[in-house]
Design a protein around this motif. Structure first.
Motif, mmCIF file in Angstrom:
data_model
loop_
_atom_site.group_PDB
_atom_site.id
_atom_site.type_symbol
_atom_site.label_atom_id
_atom_site.label_comp_id
_atom_site.label_asym_id
_atom_site.label_seq_id
_atom_site.Cartn_x
_atom_site.Cartn_y
_atom_site.Cartn_z
ATOM 1 N N ALA A 1 0.952 -0.974 -0.110
ATOM 2 C CA ALA A 1 0.090 -0.096 0.054
ATOM 3 C C ALA A 1 0.810 1.294 -0.139
ATOM 4 O O ALA A 1 0.280 2.198 -0.552
ATOM 5 N N LEU A 2 2.099 1.097 0.720
ATOM 6 C CA LEU A 2 2.818 2.280 0.830
ATOM 7 C C LEU A 2 3.653 2.635 -0.651
ATOM 8 O O LEU A 2 3.457 3.618 -1.164
ATOM 9 N N ILE A 3 3.831 1.486 -1.359
ATOM 10 C CA ILE A 3 4.414 1.743 -2.912
ATOM 11 C C ILE A 3 3.318 2.185 -3.736
ATOM 12 O O ILE A 3 3.527 3.209 -4.378
ATOM 13 N N SER A 4 1.998 1.734 -3.607
ATOM 14 C CA SER A 4 1.073 2.239 -4.539
ATOM 15 C C SER A 4 0.837 3.876 -4.183
ATOM 16 O O SER A 4 0.490 4.514 -5.081
ATOM 17 N N GLY A 5 0.852 4.143 -2.668
ATOM 18 C CA GLY A 5 0.687 5.586 -2.518
ATOM 19 C C GLY A 5 1.811 6.250 -2.864
ATOM 20 O O GLY A 5 1.664 7.543 -3.260
ATOM 21 N N VAL A 6 2.795 5.916 -3.047
ATOM 22 C CA VAL A 6 4.057 6.842 -3.537
ATOM 23 C C VAL A 6 3.759 6.761 -5.234
ATOM 24 O O VAL A 6 4.021 8.007 -5.530
ATOM 25 N N CYS B 1 10.094 7.704 3.031
ATOM 26 C CA CYS B 1 9.024 6.480 2.654
ATOM 27 C C CYS B 1 9.732 5.797 1.357
ATOM 28 O O CYS B 1 9.968 4.556 1.243
ATOM 29 N N VAL B 2 10.032 6.613 0.456
ATOM 30 C CA VAL B 2 10.713 5.980 -0.614
ATOM 31 C C VAL B 2 11.927 5.314 -0.493
ATOM 32 O O VAL B 2 12.493 4.095 -0.822
ATOM 33 N N LEU B 3 12.986 5.782 0.334
ATOM 34 C CA LEU B 3 14.333 5.052 0.825
ATOM 35 C C LEU B 3 13.842 3.595 1.692
ATOM 36 O O LEU B 3 14.450 2.730 1.495
ATOM 37 N N GLY B 4 12.792 3.758 2.467
ATOM 38 C CA GLY B 4 12.458 2.495 3.274
ATOM 39 C C GLY B 4 11.886 1.446 2.253
ATOM 40 O O GLY B 4 12.262 0.259 2.423
ATOM 41 N N VAL B 5 11.263 1.954 1.545
ATOM 42 C CA VAL B 5 10.417 0.954 0.461
ATOM 43 C C VAL B 5 11.576 0.290 -0.350
ATOM 44 O O VAL B 5 11.733 -0.982 -0.457
ATOM 45 N N VAL B 6 12.647 1.240 -0.899
ATOM 46 C CA VAL B 6 13.796 0.506 -1.884
ATOM 47 C C VAL B 6 14.395 -0.485 -0.816
ATOM 48 O O VAL B 6 14.865 -1.485 -1.244
#
Length: 859
Positions: A529-534, A584-589
């Motif tokens: 969901a976080l990725i979709s939000g980004v 958020c982006v760095l955490g997802v990556v």
């Protein structure tokens, strides 16, 4: 023309960001009559007092009702009919009582109104569920299930048959069919019923068509509470078509058959994909292509879904608007076309659900009236659940709601943004799959073990072809009925477009890191969901973020350095937004790279029972990246994904306990990008399956027969084969299963772990095995891999003899065999054995820690 379009786009952008045009009218239009009726209505609306204008909160008034209906459906379908009726009656009485209180008070009570909606929706669904339960109940069928008796039945097929993912014990194909039980004969007495059943039969059942009425015989089995089917019927005879019972929808079926004949005659190499996308003929799609589409997030394209319904409605709507028809007329024409499409595809529950959800979503994108569509969405959820309460527990329904929510909430905004680089019609059509994909991905993360990395670009790449296939195919269907000689070019054109979709799927499936292991359960869903939000933020607010980042140095100045006129609150919010987005982006990556490189579960595990569906796949760790592997499940994908998650790069020994497909079918997944040292097998057959021979030969390995006395040791793990012993071959493939005892030594002299793996050994062979290994009863084992996925024919003798602390049962979720059987579960409960099941827990991880075994799972 260009300035008008730019003004319209600017208004949409401002609307997405909450801004207003200077005049209060969309874009550059000044509210004069040249702006059109819609602009004049908007101008009049803005002149109204604020109190009379609808607020966004008013669009959520039916949300409590939708949630109540959903919860009531999930609960009431698990109750008996009389219990659901009592519950629904009580809720109705409470609703009426609350309504009386609200009316007599004469005051506006928002909380009471929300409570009324909540209770009323729950009462409606509970009463509907009770009605459905009464209609489908059959005392004679229940008695036959209890007595484990055979029935002679009369059935009406309500779906096309599909091949089961697992074969019968003798290796032959099995077919699954949804049907309605009309009549039956039990103990010499005939009874009538209207009960949905799931039929599992031999290859002869593949010839049954939707709507056919057949006679057969079989043994009914109970289904899980809350299941749509009232019984599982194991057919013991071939179906006999009743000529005196013509199937319903003769004209529609005739049209479908003529279209299928035409599509096969075009000789286009689409692997059956075009008929599946156009009229929902799923049985025509090749299994290899199904797996490829699944691996790239394009599964919804292998059959008619909400997207196809959306495209039919959208095409007719846009065509009518192009002919300068008013919006209401265009919308009506679109709905009429959608009704005809549903009748052609067949009005099954899944198709009706897709049509309703697709219609709401596409109207939100095309008309821009997202708030009205949101209200319709909540109303439709409650209405659909009242019509079919079993929808509430189906992932397909959950995905439809998620996709429609995406179309309603994000669709118009995405269409507005995309219209800056695409024509308006193209932007609207691309916005549909994009919005749906963003909202569906978190749900998909709950039900699959890996993440299709290129799902979004694959859907976007296929998006222009899908509406073309749907509409061109529908033109071919119409011409098949009106002018058959003219239909072939359209069918061939749609077929070649379907070839393009298939090639897109194959291209992305073959790309590097096409599927990476992903955290299971709610953790994976939240991360997705976080990725979709980004992604959503990048598409909608990307240009604004770029401007903010460019001015970030001035924004991040100390308060006393902020330029004059710059609001302190605005500065703080902008700083916070930047750092939160970057974090958020760095955490997802980081999580993505870490998960793909080492696997989520590679840090700490001793034994893993992989969730491979209806089959076996178990690993015992022998080193940091090595393991013993027992069986490979029915399909390569799940086994490969599981070993990736576990960080297994070397398989010291692969043991195929016996050669049924649910134990060896996924062997290619074990060999995928791994080193395999040795392959052992046990069988009652004279030769190995071709896939085993091909894969082992390609790896330069000669498979060895496993028999009693064969043993080995790797690091702190030792193993020995206890069965089969010397002598003639076993009387069945199940009884030829290799029984292996594995011992894991504890660290620093601590207690170890013993695991007994029994394959699919049946009760008679188990008795002979125990007679020759009495020492097992004396020493016992820590973990028992329960034979034959917990089937009743495994018996309870081994369970009682070896007294395990923990029982592992590997079975597919909602499998068609009824595994594990209640008698097996009862035997384990009576023996006081803790049970861990892959159908409930997903992949099961056991870790030897201190003086005990720590259990973890992916669900």
């Amino acid at each position: 023309m260009t300035s008008a379009r730019a003004g319209r786009w600017e208004h949409l952008v401002r609307a997405a960001a909450g801004a207003r045009s200077p005049t209060g009218v969309p874009g550059d239009r000044r509210g004069d009559r040249s702006a059109g009726p819609r602009a004049r209505r908007e101008a009049r609306r803005r002149k109204e007092p604020a109190a009379t204008q609808a607020s966004p909160a008013r669009d959520l008034r039916l949300l409590p009702g939708a949630l109540a209906a959903w919860g009531a459906a999930a609960f009431a379908t698990r109750l008996e009919a009389q219990d659901a009726l009592v519950l629904g009656g009580l809720l109705a009485l409470v609703t009426i009582g609350c309504a009386v209180v609200v009316v007599r008070s004469g005051r506006h009570l928002p909380v009471a109104q929300v409570l009324l909606v909540f209770l009323g929706a729950a009462a409606m669904v509970c009463l509907a569920a009770a009605s459905h339960q009464y209609q489908r109940s059959s005392p004679s069928l229940s008695a036959a299930i209890s007595d484990e008796a055979h029935l002679t039945v009369k059935l009406r097929a309500v779906s096309d048959p599909r091949e089961a993912s697992t074969a019968a014990p003798d290796g032959t194909a099995r077919w699954i069919l949804e049907a309605e039980l009309l009549e039956g004969t039990f103990n010499g007495s005939r009874f009538t019923a209207s009960t949905p059943v799931m039929v599992i039969g031999s290859t002869e059942w593949s010839a049954v068509a939707h709507g056919d009425v057949v006679r057969s015989a079989g043994r009914p089995l109970a289904t899980e509470p809350g299941a749509r089917a009232g019984a599982l019927l194991i057919a013991t005879t071939a179906p006999a078509l009743m000529a005196d019972e013509p199937p319903g929808g003769v004209l529609v079926e005739r049209l479908r058959n003529r279209f299928l004949t035409l599509s096969s005659a075009t000789s286009v190499p689409d692997d059956g994909l075009m008929p599946g996308m156009v009229i929902g003929a799923r049985s025509a799609v090749g299994q290899d292509l199904v797996e490829t589409m699944k691996a790239t997030g394009l599964t919804h394209l292998t059959a008619v879904s909400g997207a196809n319904c959306s495209y039919v409605l959208a095409f007719v709507f846009l065509l009518c608007r192009g002919c300068r028809l008013p919006r209401w007329a265009a919308a009506t024409a679109g709905v009429v076309a959608l009704v005809g499409f549903v009748l052609l595809v067949r009005p099954e529950p899944s198709v009706l659900r897709a049509a309703v959800m697709g219609a709401i979503g596409v109207l939100a994108v095309l008309t821009g009236r997202g708030r009205l569509s949101l209200t319709l969405l909540f109303l439709s959820i409650a209405a659909l659940l009242a019509a079919d309460p079993w929808l509430g527990v189906e992932y397909a329904f959950i995905l439809s709601v998620a996709a429609t929510s995406g179309l309603v909430l994000a669709g118009p905004v995405l269409a507005a943004r995309l219209s800056s680089v695409l024509p308006v019609w193209a932007a609207q059509l691309v916005a549909v799959p994009l919005a749906a994909q963003l909202f569906c991905s978190p749900i998909l993360a709950l039900i699959q073990m890996n993440l299709p990395t290129y799902s979004l670009p694959a859907n976007i790449a296929a998006a222009p072809l899908v509406p073309f296939i749907t509409i061109t195919g529908m033109v071919a269907v119409v011409l098949v009925a009106l002018a058959p000689w003219a239909a072939a070019p359209f069918a061939a054109t749609a077929g070649w477009a379907a070839v393009g979709v298939a090639e897109i799927a194959r291209f992305f499936a073959a790309a590097p890191l096409a599927a990476i292991p992903w955290p299971g359960g709610w953790g994976g869903a939240v991360l997705t969901a976080l990725i979709s939000g980004v992604v959503l933020v990048a598409v909608v607010w990307g240009p604004a973020l770029v401007r903010v980042i460019r001015t970030a140095p001035s924004v991040m100045l100390a308060p006393e350095q902020v330029p004059a006129g710059e609001s302190g609150l605005k500065s703080a919010l902008m700083r916070m937004s930047i750092w939160v987005s970057v974090g958020c982006v760095l955490g997802v990556v980081a999580v993505w790279v870490w998960t793909g490189a080492v696997g989520r579960d590679s840090a700490d595990w001793t034994v893993a029972a992989c969730d491979v569906g209806q089959g076996d796949g178990l690993a015992v760790r022998t080193g940091p990246d090595s393991a013993l592997v027992f069986d490979a499940g029915p399909d390569p994908g799940p086994m490969d994904a599981c070993l990736d998650r576990l960080g297994v790069n070397t398989v010291d020994v692969l043991v195929l306990t016996h050669l049924h497909e649910d134990h060896f079918g996924g062997i290619a997944g074990v060999f995928q990008d791994r080193t395999v040292g040795r392959v052992l097998y046990s069988t009652s057959e004279d030769s190995l399956p071709d896939v085993v021979t091909e894969i082992t030969s390609k790896a330069g390995i000669e498979a060895e027969s496993a028999s009693a006395g064969l043993a080995g040791r790797l690091a702190n793990v030792s193993w020995s084969v206890l069965w089969p012993g010397p002598g003639p071959p076993a009387d069945s493939e199940n009884n030829a299963s290799a029984v292996v005892l594995v011992t894991v030594e504890g660290a620093a002299g601590g207690p170890g772990l013993t695991i007994l793996l029994t394959g699919d050994l049946e009760e008679d062979a188990a008795a002979r095995f125990l007679a020759g290994h009495a020492h097992l009863a004396a020493s016992g084992v820590d973990i028992l891999k329960v034979a034959h996925h917990g089937a009743r024919n495994g018996g309870a003798e081994i369970i009682n003899a070896v007294s395990p602390k923990l029982a592992l049962i590997s079975a597919g979720r909602e499998n068609d065999y009824g595994h594990p059987h209640p008698e097996t579960l009862d035997a384990l409960e009576t023996a006081g054995v803790h049970v861990a099941r892959t159908d409930l827990r997903g992949t099961i991880l056991l870790t030897l820690r201190g003086n005990g075994i720590h259990l973890d799972s992916s669900r």
